[in-house]
Design an enzyme around this catalytic site. Structure first.
Site, mmCIF file in Angstrom:
data_model
loop_
_atom_site.group_PDB
_atom_site.id
_atom_site.type_symbol
_atom_site.label_atom_id
_atom_site.label_comp_id
_atom_site.label_asym_id
_atom_site.label_seq_id
_atom_site.Cartn_x
_atom_site.Cartn_y
_atom_site.Cartn_z
ATOM 1 C CD GLU A 166 -3.278 -0.742 1.961
ATOM 2 O OE1 GLU A 166 -3.262 0.228 2.735
ATOM 3 O OE2 GLU A 166 -4.247 -1.523 1.893
ATOM 4 C CD GLU A 353 -3.701 -5.757 4.147
ATOM 5 O OE1 GLU A 353 -4.496 -4.958 4.659
ATOM 6 O OE2 GLU A 353 -2.471 -5.581 4.103
HETATM 7 C C1 NOJ Z 1 -4.150 -2.141 5.154
HETATM 8 C C2 NOJ Z 1 -2.780 -2.282 5.727
HETATM 9 O O1 NOJ Z 1 -1.947 -2.937 4.805
HETATM 10 C C3 NOJ Z 1 -2.726 -2.966 7.074
HETATM 11 O O2 NOJ Z 1 -1.465 -2.737 7.607
HETATM 12 C C4 NOJ Z 1 -3.847 -2.473 7.978
HETATM 13 O O3 NOJ Z 1 -3.795 -3.077 9.239
HETATM 14 C C5 NOJ Z 1 -5.159 -2.748 7.308
HETATM 15 N N1 NOJ Z 1 -5.203 -1.969 6.099
HETATM 16 C C6 NOJ Z 1 -6.374 -2.424 8.165
HETATM 17 O O4 NOJ Z 1 -6.415 -1.078 8.472
#
Ligand code: NOJ
Length: 447
Positions: A166, A353
């Protein structure tokens, strides 16, 4: 009854990252990264934060891998802690850091669990934060040095790699809002760091190819499909601009080797903030990758706004549900997958994710009986299955996250895990959703 099936070799997994879950901040030679520093210096910002992230994966990983095996996970995503490997800026490799990840990788493989490794998931060493992090071009040198050691040490066994997680957050959001260490707000640094992060990505992919390793490499990008607030107005343009300044700022360079053209033509603030010679540099460094990780949590809703730097404004909280960290709109996952398939010629995708963060009300029983998370997983997995039926090349899904852990802006306010963590003792308890996901994996299907 309608059933949503998955291919037999579909990779069901869970995700994590080093800083959010490992703990053991100073163990075995590790030094501070910017989050260790930030939570030590400004604990009040991270509500309820502990002196170190206490999912304690570094200490408990042997038992945790046993649990993963018991659940039936096919794959597990984690990242390598930069300061475990390079505790000092220009110093030696720390063998104890390498040993930890070697043992973890071997154990996962012995248990039939495929590792998916992110080289960088936000844990910038403090010594690099002090020189401006990704906004300083020198980052390319440090990043490629770190990536090289990761490939040399783990590349014989790790088959799925992401260069970074990200960048829209650690470059754009972090600098534009100034809410991440070092808490400086700078539009220019947001765009500069984005550019250098992309060069880091290309260089790492190039190096990986040259090393002839037996796996696949890509990056993990947050995907936010943006819808117009009023589809009968020029909000449709607003939604396009909004998507181009966020998700497509990454996916276009990664797949096509160029930034979204509309923005650089129509939004002077963007064009002016870019480093000199950016377009030529991007084109000359561009290397295509093998896979893409997409993190889906929420969609965007935008309207056209002539005076905004990106000619658009996001309508916040359109799909918000009280007590949940993010807006919740499963259909956005399907739309996003179809969009990526069409725009980038059907790449190999991992949903790296997707997960539900629930506000911790302090009552363990409520947190463990998480029917709402079961509904969340089911509804999103239906969209994954539908996307596969529509021809999208999705190979895996990683529920975020394996454990409750630290959130980089909200501290310990929300719990995402399938495993409940008592942050005082480190004790783990399987949540109801843990059993649900176990059954999904076993049946290879959701209803
Ligand atoms: C995306 C991120 O990659 C991760 O580190 C984070 O915990 C999650 N979003 C949830 O907020």
């Amino acid at each position: 009854m309608i059933k949503f099936e998955f291919p037999k070799d579909f990779m069901f997994g869970t995700g994590s990252s080093c800083y959010q879950f490992e703990g053991s901040t100073y163990a075995d030679g590790k030094t501070e990264n910017m989050w260790d520093w930030a939570t030590r210096m400004y604990p009040e910002k991270y509500k309820n934060t502990k002196t170190e992230p206490s999912s304690a994966f570094y200490k408990n990983f042997r038992e945790d891998v046993r649990e993963m095996k018991a659940q039936g996970l096919k794959t597990f995503r984690f990242s390598i802690s930069w300061t475990r490997i390079f505790p000092e800026k220009d110093g030696e490799i720390n063998q104890k850091g390498i040993d930890f990840y070697n043992e973890l990788i071997d154990l996962l493989l012995e248990n039939g669990i495929e590792p998916f490794v992110d080289i960088f998931h936000w844990d910038l060493p403090l010594y690099l934060m002090e020189i401006g992090g990704f906004s300083n071009k020198e980052i390319i040198h440090y990043f490629t040095k770190f990536a090289k050691v990761c490939f040399e040490s783990f590349g014989d066994r790790v088959k799925l790699w992401s260069t970074m997680n990200e960048p829209s957050v650690f470059c754009h959001a972090a600098w534009m809002n100034g809410y991440w260490p070092p808490y400086e707000k700078s539009f220019k640094k947001a765009l500069e760091s984005a550019h250098y992060a992309l060069i880091c990505h290309y260089r790492a992919v190039k190096m990986y190819r040259e090393m002839n390793l037996p796996g696949k490499i890509g990056a993990v990008i947050a995907i936010v499909p943006v819808y117009p607030l009023d589809p009968a107005s020029n909000d449709t343009m607003g939604a396009t601009y909004s998507m181009e300044t966020t998700t497509l700022w990454w996916l276009d360079p990664i797949f096509l080797g160029k930034y979204p053209e509309n923005i650089l033509r129509d939004c002077p603030a963007y064009a002016e903030a870019m480093p000199e010679g950016y377009a030529e540099e991007l084109a000359s460094e561009f290397v295509p990758c093998d896979i893409i990780g997409l993190n889906y949590y929420y969609p965007g809703v935008a309207k056209y706004e002539e005076d905004s730097p990106s000619k658009s404004t996001e309508i916040e909280n359109y799909y918000i549900v009280e007590g949940q960290k993010f807006e919740n709109y499963p259909a956005g996952l399907y739309d996003a997958m179809i969009f990526v398939k069409k725009r980038y010629n059907n790449p190999e995708i991992y949903i790296s994710e997707n997960g539900l963060g629930l506000l911790d009300n302090g009552r363990k029983e409520d947190m463990i009986n998480d029917d709402i998370r079961i509904k969340y997983i089911r509804e999103h997995l239906r969209m994954v299955s539908r996307s596969i039926d529509a021809g999208v090349n999705i190979k895996g899904y990683y529920y975020w996250s394996n454990f409750d852990g630290f959130e980089n802006t909200a501290g310990y306010t929300y719990r995402f895990g399938l495993n409940y963590i008592d942050f005082e003792t480190g004790e783990r308890t399987r949540k109801k959703s843990w059993y649900y996901y176990q059954k999904v994996i076993n049946d290879c299907c959701v209803d």
